[in-house]
Design a protein around this motif. Structure first.
Motif, short mmCIF file in Angstrom:
data_model
loop_
_atom_site.label_atom_id
_atom_site.label_comp_id
_atom_site.label_asym_id
_atom_site.label_seq_id
_atom_site.Cartn_x
_atom_site.Cartn_y
_atom_site.Cartn_z
N GLY A 114 0.83 -1.20 0.00
CA GLY A 114 0.00 0.00 0.00
C GLY A 114 0.87 1.25 0.00
N CYS A 115 0.24 2.40 0.16
CA CYS A 115 1.00 3.65 0.15
C CYS A 115 0.19 4.73 0.83
CB CYS A 115 1.32 4.06 -1.29
SG CYS A 115 2.34 5.54 -1.39
N ALA A 116 0.87 5.58 1.59
CA ALA A 116 0.18 6.62 2.35
C ALA A 116 0.02 7.91 1.54
CB ALA A 116 0.97 6.92 3.62
N MET A 117 0.60 7.97 0.34
CA MET A 117 0.62 9.24 -0.38
C MET A 117 -0.73 9.61 -1.00
SD MET A 117 3.51 10.43 0.21
CE MET A 117 4.90 11.18 -0.61
N GLY A 118 -1.57 8.61 -1.23
CA GLY A 118 -2.94 8.88 -1.67
C GLY A 118 -3.07 9.57 -3.01
N CYS A 119 -2.18 9.31 -3.96
CA CYS A 119 -2.29 9.93 -5.28
C CYS A 119 -3.61 9.50 -5.92
CB CYS A 119 -1.12 9.56 -6.17
SG CYS A 119 0.46 10.08 -5.47
N ALA B 259 -4.07 3.23 -8.00
CA ALA B 259 -4.85 2.24 -7.25
C ALA B 259 -4.18 1.91 -5.91
CB ALA B 259 -5.02 0.97 -8.07
N THR B 260 -2.86 1.93 -5.88
CA THR B 260 -2.17 1.66 -4.61
C THR B 260 -2.49 2.77 -3.60
OG1 THR B 260 -0.38 0.58 -5.79
CG2 THR B 260 0.08 1.25 -3.53
N GLY B 261 -2.49 4.01 -4.10
CA GLY B 261 -2.82 5.15 -3.24
C GLY B 261 -4.22 5.00 -2.66
N GLY C 14 7.48 0.71 -7.98
CA GLY C 14 6.26 -0.07 -7.82
C GLY C 14 5.40 0.49 -6.70
N MET C 15 4.78 -0.40 -5.94
CA MET C 15 3.91 0.05 -4.86
C MET C 15 4.72 0.74 -3.76
SD MET C 15 1.69 -3.40 -4.45
CE MET C 15 0.69 -2.82 -3.11
N GLY C 16 4.18 1.85 -3.28
CA GLY C 16 4.79 2.49 -2.11
C GLY C 16 5.69 3.67 -2.44
S1 SF4 Z 1 2.47 4.26 -5.06
FE1 SF4 Z 1 3.36 6.12 -6.01
S2 SF4 Z 1 1.67 6.94 -7.31
FE2 SF4 Z 1 0.77 5.45 -5.88
S3 SF4 Z 1 0.03 6.69 -4.13
FE3 SF4 Z 1 2.12 5.97 -3.65
S4 SF4 Z 1 3.47 7.64 -4.32
FE4 SF4 Z 1 1.48 7.95 -5.31
#
Ligand code: SF4
Length: 350
Positions: free
Chosen positions: A109-114, A118-120, A160-162
């Protein structure tokens, strides 16, 4: 049980010494792990029997499990990997003219929320360990070996993710392991870390000299970045550029900026002018990546002529701008979009 691929070389040495063996034995074990891709301590035949027995009592070698492999028509290979606790990540192998590039994940997953990713959308689950990050390289290399593919896995991109810089300590351990001469022995020129920008670690990463940097910009103004990259925009664009001005670089080197083109969002000529203005303060080149339409995300790729006009507007002002070809590279380069692709195929792993 310790997973041996999670250890730094120094940690492995400490473990080997704690088992009553001389430190040089660590080098042998390290070579088995990384050069030979060994997954069974008992198979490390040039180490002493006693070491193997003692090591097997306290440690194991656990690679990520391959849950699914998808091969695209253009040769791109996507792996859905299951980690020790059942979480899933993806890793992609991208064929180039004379080698393969692997696109690696750094977080579940990822905390950046772009908004375009889809990961965001799934939010942050946890950081990946060094062994999990390196395990992606082991799996990808093993796949090519088993397929008898002549092209070597040469380049690595952490796209990739994250957000790699939000898992900084593990990222640096991973990069150090990749560099180790008795291990993968991959030079920093062949490794790219892609970040949306995390102030506290950017310059530290540059000083390690362990990789090249790519900055995921995707918006030329702070207002637009706040809309489509809310997490990244916590570091204001002006400050990001100021930090990047201090980024350690060789004389003719330029910073790479990734710019994901979204129809009607960030693809106008005014956006191009803003981008030129913003990047005039750093030595920059721009990779324009055309968005891959993704179910569940409210964005579309711009028409080809608009992408071309945008590129020409940058070039007219002396800014090097390359449009990524529409193949696996696009999926991987658009940090997190690779997950979107796999989700489209019903392989989300969630
Ligand atoms: S994986 Fe990359 S594009 Fe996706 S929310 Fe995180 S930083 Fe943003």
């Amino acid at each position: 049980m310790t997973n041996l691929i999670d250890l730094t070389f120094h940690e492995l040495e400490t473990l080997v010494v704690s088992l009553g063996e001389p430190p040089y034995r660590a080098r042998q074990v390290w070579q088995w792990l990384w050069q030979k891709g060994c997954r069974d301590i008992a198979a490390m035949t040039d180490t002493s029997k006693a070491l193997r027995a003692r090591l097997a009592e306290v440690a194991t070698i656990a690679w990520p499990q391959v849950a699914r492999v998808s091969e695209s028509a253009d040769g791109t290979v996507k792996f859905l990997l299951t980690l020790g606790d059942g979480e899933s990540v993806e890793c992609v192998l991208i064929p180039e003219k004379d080698h393969y590039t692997a696109c690696l994940s750094t977080q579940v997953g990822c905390a950046m929320g772009c908004a375009f990713c889809a990961t965001g959308m799934m939010g942050f689950r946890r950081n990946m360990t060094p062994g999990e990050m390196l395990g992606q390289v082991l799996v990808a290399r093993q796949y090519l070996l088993e397929k008898g593919v002549a092209l070597a896995l040469r380049n690595l991109v952490f796209m990739g993710m994250g957000e790699p810089l939000l898992n900084y300590d593990n990222l640096v351990k991973t990069l150090e392991a990749l560099h180790h001469p008795q291990g993968f022995d991959i030079s920093g020129r062949r490794i790219t870390v892609s970040t949306a920008g995390v102030a506290r670690h950017l310059l530290d990463l540059g000083r390690t000299g362990l990789c090249s940097l790519a900055v995921s910009l995707h918006a030329p103004t702070q207002a637009l970045r706040e809309k489509i990259m809310p997490g990244a925009a916590k570091l204001p664009l002006g400050e990001l550029i100021e930090i990047l001005r201090q980024y350690p670089m060789k004389p003719r080197e330029r910073l790479t900026f990734e710019y994901l083109m979204l129809d009607g969002v960030n693809d106008s000529l005014e956006d191009a002018r803003e981008l030129v203005r913003l990047l005039s303060r750093v030595k920059a080149k721009v990779n324009l990546i055309v968005f891959n339409a993704t179910p569940g995300l409210p964005y579309q790729p711009p028409p080809a002529e608009r992408v071309f006009a945008f590129q020409e507007a940058l070039k007219a002002k002396g800014l090097t701008a390359t449009v990524r070809k529409s193949k696996g590279a696009d999926i991987a380069a658009a940090c997190g979009q690779l997950r979107a692709e796999c989700e489209g195929e019903g392989a989300a792993g969630e």
